[in-house]
Design an enzyme around this catalytic site. Structure first.
Site, mmCIF file in Angstrom:
data_model
loop_
_atom_site.group_PDB
_atom_site.id
_atom_site.type_symbol
_atom_site.label_atom_id
_atom_site.label_comp_id
_atom_site.label_asym_id
_atom_site.label_seq_id
_atom_site.Cartn_x
_atom_site.Cartn_y
_atom_site.Cartn_z
ATOM 1 N N SER A 151 -1.746 -34.595 -3.474
ATOM 2 C CA SER A 151 -0.783 -35.347 -2.680
ATOM 3 C C SER A 151 0.358 -35.772 -3.584
ATOM 4 O O SER A 151 0.137 -36.125 -4.751
ATOM 5 C CB SER A 151 -1.502 -36.583 -2.130
ATOM 6 O OG SER A 151 -0.581 -37.577 -1.806
ATOM 7 N N TYR A 164 -6.401 -43.785 -4.156
ATOM 8 C CA TYR A 164 -6.091 -42.436 -3.659
ATOM 9 C C TYR A 164 -5.310 -41.648 -4.721
ATOM 10 O O TYR A 164 -5.582 -40.473 -4.974
ATOM 11 C CB TYR A 164 -5.275 -42.610 -2.380
ATOM 12 C CG TYR A 164 -4.887 -41.375 -1.631
ATOM 13 C CD1 TYR A 164 -5.808 -40.702 -0.835
ATOM 14 C CD2 TYR A 164 -3.568 -40.901 -1.661
ATOM 15 C CE1 TYR A 164 -5.419 -39.587 -0.103
ATOM 16 C CE2 TYR A 164 -3.177 -39.795 -0.934
ATOM 17 C CZ TYR A 164 -4.109 -39.141 -0.150
ATOM 18 O OH TYR A 164 -3.731 -38.046 0.576
ATOM 19 N N LYS A 168 -6.484 -38.229 -6.371
ATOM 20 C CA LYS A 168 -5.706 -37.010 -6.113
ATOM 21 C C LYS A 168 -5.151 -36.414 -7.406
ATOM 22 O O LYS A 168 -5.048 -35.192 -7.545
ATOM 23 C CB LYS A 168 -4.563 -37.316 -5.141
ATOM 24 C CG LYS A 168 -5.022 -37.554 -3.695
ATOM 25 C CD LYS A 168 -5.788 -36.371 -3.141
ATOM 26 C CE LYS A 168 -5.776 -36.316 -1.615
ATOM 27 N NZ LYS A 168 -6.688 -35.271 -1.111
HETATM 28 P P1 NAI Z 1 -7.159 -35.739 8.697
HETATM 29 O O1 NAI Z 1 -7.703 -37.120 8.729
HETATM 30 O O2 NAI Z 1 -6.699 -35.128 9.979
HETATM 31 O O3 NAI Z 1 -8.173 -34.720 8.041
HETATM 32 C C1 NAI Z 1 -9.145 -35.074 7.099
HETATM 33 C C2 NAI Z 1 -10.481 -34.576 7.591
HETATM 34 O O4 NAI Z 1 -11.463 -34.776 6.586
HETATM 35 C C3 NAI Z 1 -10.952 -35.320 8.844
HETATM 36 O O5 NAI Z 1 -11.190 -34.409 9.898
HETATM 37 C C4 NAI Z 1 -12.208 -36.028 8.386
HETATM 38 O O6 NAI Z 1 -13.208 -36.145 9.379
HETATM 39 C C5 NAI Z 1 -12.659 -35.152 7.224
HETATM 40 N N1 NAI Z 1 -13.522 -35.867 6.286
HETATM 41 C C6 NAI Z 1 -13.340 -37.112 5.796
HETATM 42 N N2 NAI Z 1 -14.337 -37.436 4.966
HETATM 43 C C7 NAI Z 1 -15.172 -36.369 4.917
HETATM 44 C C8 NAI Z 1 -16.357 -36.088 4.209
HETATM 45 N N3 NAI Z 1 -16.915 -37.012 3.392
HETATM 46 N N4 NAI Z 1 -16.949 -34.884 4.364
HETATM 47 C C9 NAI Z 1 -16.403 -33.963 5.198
HETATM 48 N N5 NAI Z 1 -15.281 -34.186 5.916
HETATM 49 C C10 NAI Z 1 -14.667 -35.370 5.761
HETATM 50 O O7 NAI Z 1 -5.947 -35.793 7.668
HETATM 51 P P2 NAI Z 1 -5.076 -34.619 6.999
HETATM 52 O O8 NAI Z 1 -3.726 -35.172 6.841
HETATM 53 O O9 NAI Z 1 -5.256 -33.333 7.690
HETATM 54 O O10 NAI Z 1 -5.717 -34.561 5.542
HETATM 55 C C11 NAI Z 1 -6.206 -33.380 4.915
HETATM 56 C C12 NAI Z 1 -6.065 -33.530 3.425
HETATM 57 O O11 NAI Z 1 -4.688 -33.515 3.066
HETATM 58 C C13 NAI Z 1 -6.643 -34.832 2.861
HETATM 59 O O12 NAI Z 1 -7.296 -34.563 1.646
HETATM 60 C C14 NAI Z 1 -5.405 -35.668 2.628
HETATM 61 O O13 NAI Z 1 -5.617 -36.656 1.649
HETATM 62 C C15 NAI Z 1 -4.415 -34.611 2.204
HETATM 63 N N6 NAI Z 1 -3.021 -34.998 2.340
HETATM 64 C C16 NAI Z 1 -2.428 -35.057 3.561
HETATM 65 C C17 NAI Z 1 -1.101 -35.379 3.654
HETATM 66 C C18 NAI Z 1 -0.391 -35.351 4.944
HETATM 67 O O14 NAI Z 1 0.865 -35.506 4.941
HETATM 68 N N7 NAI Z 1 -1.063 -35.169 6.084
HETATM 69 C C19 NAI Z 1 -0.306 -35.749 2.470
HETATM 70 C C20 NAI Z 1 -0.998 -35.584 1.241
HETATM 71 C C21 NAI Z 1 -2.318 -35.235 1.184
#
Ligand code: NAI
Length: 301
Positions: A151, A164, A168
């Protein structure tokens, strides 16, 4: 374009957001996909099978191949079970996208273990726990592609995200080591720093996020797990832009062979230390050591 025919991919946290988008496109391009998701809330509490199951249903509906897995990435057992799902269903694993994530923001002064530990567990330790068993398979077969989801908030810093950010940025260090250790087995390891509208960011940035769809991040993510992927790179990706992020080192100032500079010397030479002209991008520790050793023999300062 098929691109991933006969390949097996694991995407963690693929029940929604970015992971779902990656899983759908991997399947559309021929990969057999393990859709992992714990199905909890954005802060990591709770669990449900429905998120991963819904994405598998979408893939099957479109004619692709996928299985669901509902284990948490945040333990050795969970990581082993996720990789076992791939072996049981499809016989191997070629691609691992570490994407699962949660948020527990707090200013640093107010940060407790409640904020810190789950975030380290899911992002940083989760990266180890899922990658380790996949690594064994990849090493044995002499092929593997690993992607970590970092990130810009982690690599550059963002108020209220010390937990975080540390997790990251840790993934970046992990990926750099895996890029080196994996080279002789054709295992390549990279990082993306995405920006996209998902449930994680929706509330934070409001309408601005409408210009950043998860589908605009997925092509770069898939390139980085494809056959022609580089290794040891970080791509910053969002809204249709793909950029390379890197750690640069300035030529700096050299006190002279054997010299012990004073604090005042450092202050007096700050302009040279900070000057970005002619910076280099070391790709590993030896590159940087070489930069330190070279002036000893050239005598330049
Ligand atoms: P999101 O919340 O839609 O997706 C994250 C998913 O990970 C969720 O579906 C959740 O249920 C799952 N999850 C959480 N803990 C878990 C575990 N212990 N085991 C298995 N699954 C688990 O959010 P998003 O934005 O799609 O995030 C995806 C990745 O991208 C994350 O690592 C986030 O930190 C990273 N990220 C996202 C950004 C953005 O702009 N959306 C910016 C920078 C990083």
């Amino acid at each position: 374009m098929a691109m991933f025919d006969e390949q097996v991919a694991i995407v963690t946290g693929a029940g929604g957001g970015l992971g779902r988008s990656h899983a759908l496109e991997l399947a559309r391009r021929g990969a057999k996909v393990v859709v992992n998701d714990l199905g909890g809330s954005p802060d990591g509490t709770g669990a449900s099978t429905s998120a991963a199951d819904a994405v598998v249903a979408e893939i099957l509906e479109a004619g692709g191949e996928a299985v669901a897995n509902h284990d948490s990435v945040s333990s050795h057992e969970g990581g082993a079970a996720i990789v076992a799902s791939a072996i049981d269903a499809f016989g191997t694993v070629d691609i691992l996208i570490n994407n699962a994530g949660i948020l527990r923001d707090s200013s640093f002064a107010k940060m407790t273990d409640e904020h810190l530990l789950p975030v380290l567990d899911v992002h940083l330790k989760g990266g180890f726990y899922v990658t380790l068993p996949a690594w064994q398979v990849m090493k044995d077969k002499g092929y593997g592609r690993v992607l970590f989801t970092s990130s810009a908030a982690g690599l550059l810093g963002n108020f209220g995200q010390a937990n975080y950010g540390a997790a990251k940025a840790g993934l970046w260090g992990l990926s750099n080591v895996l890029a080196q250790e994996g080279a002789k087995y054709d295992i390549r390891s990279n990082v993306i720093a995405p920006i996209a509208k998902t449930r994680m960011t929706e509330a934070l940035f409001g309408g601005m996020m409408d210009f950043f769809a998860p589908e605009q991040v997925t092509p770069a993510a898939l390139y980085l797990v494809g056959p022609d992927a580089p290794t040891g790179e970080v791509f910053t990706v969002g809204g249709g832009r793909v950029g390379r992020m890197f750690m640069g080192v300035t030529p700096g100032w050299f006190a002279g062979p054997g010299a012990v500079p004073t604090v005042e010397d450092v202050a007096a030479n700050l302009d040279r230390i900070m000057d970005e002209t002619g910076y280099i991008v070391p790709s590993n520790l030896m590159d940087e050591l070489q930069e330190l050793v070279m002036p000893l023999f050239s005598g330049s300062n």
